[in-house]
Scaffold this motif. Sequence first.
Motif, PDB file in Angstrom:
ATOM      1  N   SER A  22      42.462 -92.468  -0.596  1.00 25.84           N
ATOM      2  CA  SER A  22      41.170 -92.242  -1.254  1.00 25.84           C
ATOM      3  C   SER A  22      40.661 -93.530  -1.872  1.00 25.84           C
ATOM      4  O   SER A  22      41.415 -94.502  -2.044  1.00 25.84           O
ATOM      5  N   CYS A  26      33.980 -95.108  -8.683  1.00 27.70           N
ATOM      6  CA  CYS A  26      32.607 -94.620  -8.520  1.00 27.70           C
ATOM      7  C   CYS A  26      31.673 -95.728  -9.001  1.00 27.70           C
ATOM      8  O   CYS A  26      31.160 -95.687 -10.121  1.00 27.70           O
ATOM      9  N   ARG A  56      31.436 -89.641   0.035  1.00 26.24           N
ATOM     10  CA  ARG A  56      30.470 -88.570  -0.153  1.00 26.24           C
ATOM     11  C   ARG A  56      30.067 -88.463  -1.618  1.00 26.24           C
ATOM     12  O   ARG A  56      30.814 -88.862  -2.511  1.00 26.24           O
ATOM     13  N   GLY A  57      28.883 -87.911  -1.834  1.00 24.96           N
ATOM     14  CA  GLY A  57      28.416 -87.604  -3.185  1.00 24.96           C
ATOM     15  C   GLY A  57      28.196 -88.830  -4.037  1.00 24.96           C
ATOM     16  O   GLY A  57      27.657 -89.848  -3.582  1.00 24.96           O
ATOM     17  N   GLU A  58      28.663 -88.776  -5.262  1.00 27.78           N
ATOM     18  CA  GLU A  58      28.392 -89.825  -6.234  1.00 27.78           C
ATOM     19  C   GLU A  58      29.128 -91.130  -5.921  1.00 27.78           C
ATOM     20  O   GLU A  58      28.817 -92.160  -6.514  1.00 27.78           O
ATOM     21  N   GLN A  59      30.080 -91.085  -5.003  1.00 31.16           N
ATOM     22  CA  GLN A  59      30.783 -92.312  -4.629  1.00 31.16           C
ATOM     23  C   GLN A  59      30.004 -93.159  -3.631  1.00 31.16           C
ATOM     24  O   GLN A  59      30.333 -94.327  -3.418  1.00 31.16           O
ATOM     25  N   GLU A  60      28.987 -92.604  -3.011  1.00 29.48           N
ATOM     26  CA  GLU A  60      28.242 -93.332  -1.983  1.00 29.48           C
ATOM     27  C   GLU A  60      27.419 -94.465  -2.595  1.00 29.48           C
ATOM     28  O   GLU A  60      26.933 -94.353  -3.720  1.00 29.48           O
TER      29      GLU A  60
END
Length: 385
Positions: A22, A26, A56-60
Amino acid sequence: MHHHSNEQFFSLLRYALGAASSFDACPTGKEWDSIYVQAVKQSVIALLFTGVNRLRGEQEPPFQLALKWAADAEDVRALNELLNSESKRITCLFEAEGCHTAILKGQANARLYPDPMSRQPGDIDIFVDGGMERVGALLTRLGLIEEGEKPQGHHWHLPEGFSEVIVEVHHRPLPRTDSDTRHTDRIMAYLQGEFETATTFCPEGFRVPSIAYALVMQLSHMRRHAVMNGGIGLRQVIDYYVLLNHATDAELQQLRIQVKHFGMKQFAAALTWVLQQTLHLPAGKMIAKPNRYRGEWLLRYIMEGGNFGTYKPRDESGNMFRMVWNGRIEVFKTILVWPEMARPIWRSEWDFLSYLISSIPKRIRQRTLFFSKHHNNQNNPPIKQ
């Protein structure tokens, strides 16, 4: 790039390489910009995008940056396709002439990556066995070089019209940079023997050397560039990480003995520390006991200079005296860190001094005691290729 973004950059790199399951961060928009800039600087833009593409999501990353990143990655993929095709064509050309060849580094390394099209390529380095005279005669007969044209150290650059990419034909796998060390003959003898018995055609259509060959050859190549020739970048370090992960236990054990036998123990220890800190290299893959002192020097050099030292700060003043003085200070610092390389470094210093003295009449005629900015690379002593 500040420390926090540095940690995020390496976390994303481990995720992209499959060394981590992973991405443990962030980043803010500004931090994403810093990560992207470092990816460009280190020539790992497409490799990092293989990790970015799975977020995906806020990590993009911000949308516009992601679009630019995706376009850059596609350019790298297209370039890899071109270099693979050209490597196959050039291999076939020389093999048809009865030559034993191998593609070195670049595309030979790329095929071992989790995504072979994600490694950012440079030029094509092809080793043609037979020695300088025989290879030079062949290139002349094929019309690729002028008759009597000498190689640039250990290779010839083929003319621009021959290929859309830069092609270097090597008559030996390594230059004579280390000719002042007692270990060079051992390295070259080993590489020649391994080359004769352990090269294979890969599915991409060109011949590649064995992992054992690549591990020795590229360790020596990195040491030369890092210590004497302007620097290396993370791309070369990642290449070595990939090679180590493809090596068998027997090959790794052999390499641990070779780094001592070939006089590369200090650099191997520094590189092992860098791989441990940045890519979390497992203990079972280490080739030397990590050395933090030299490892920190090497990592700082890599991060400041970028790919092959391209981004290393340089003196643009053109002041000869300051440049010579600063260059000599750097030389002494380098010898303190890498005493095993003292002899070839001093040989390079002698070459630099000879150049400096021989250029005095020309500079007097030009009524200047200063180098133009085109000569500001004299901060680093020249070396014989």
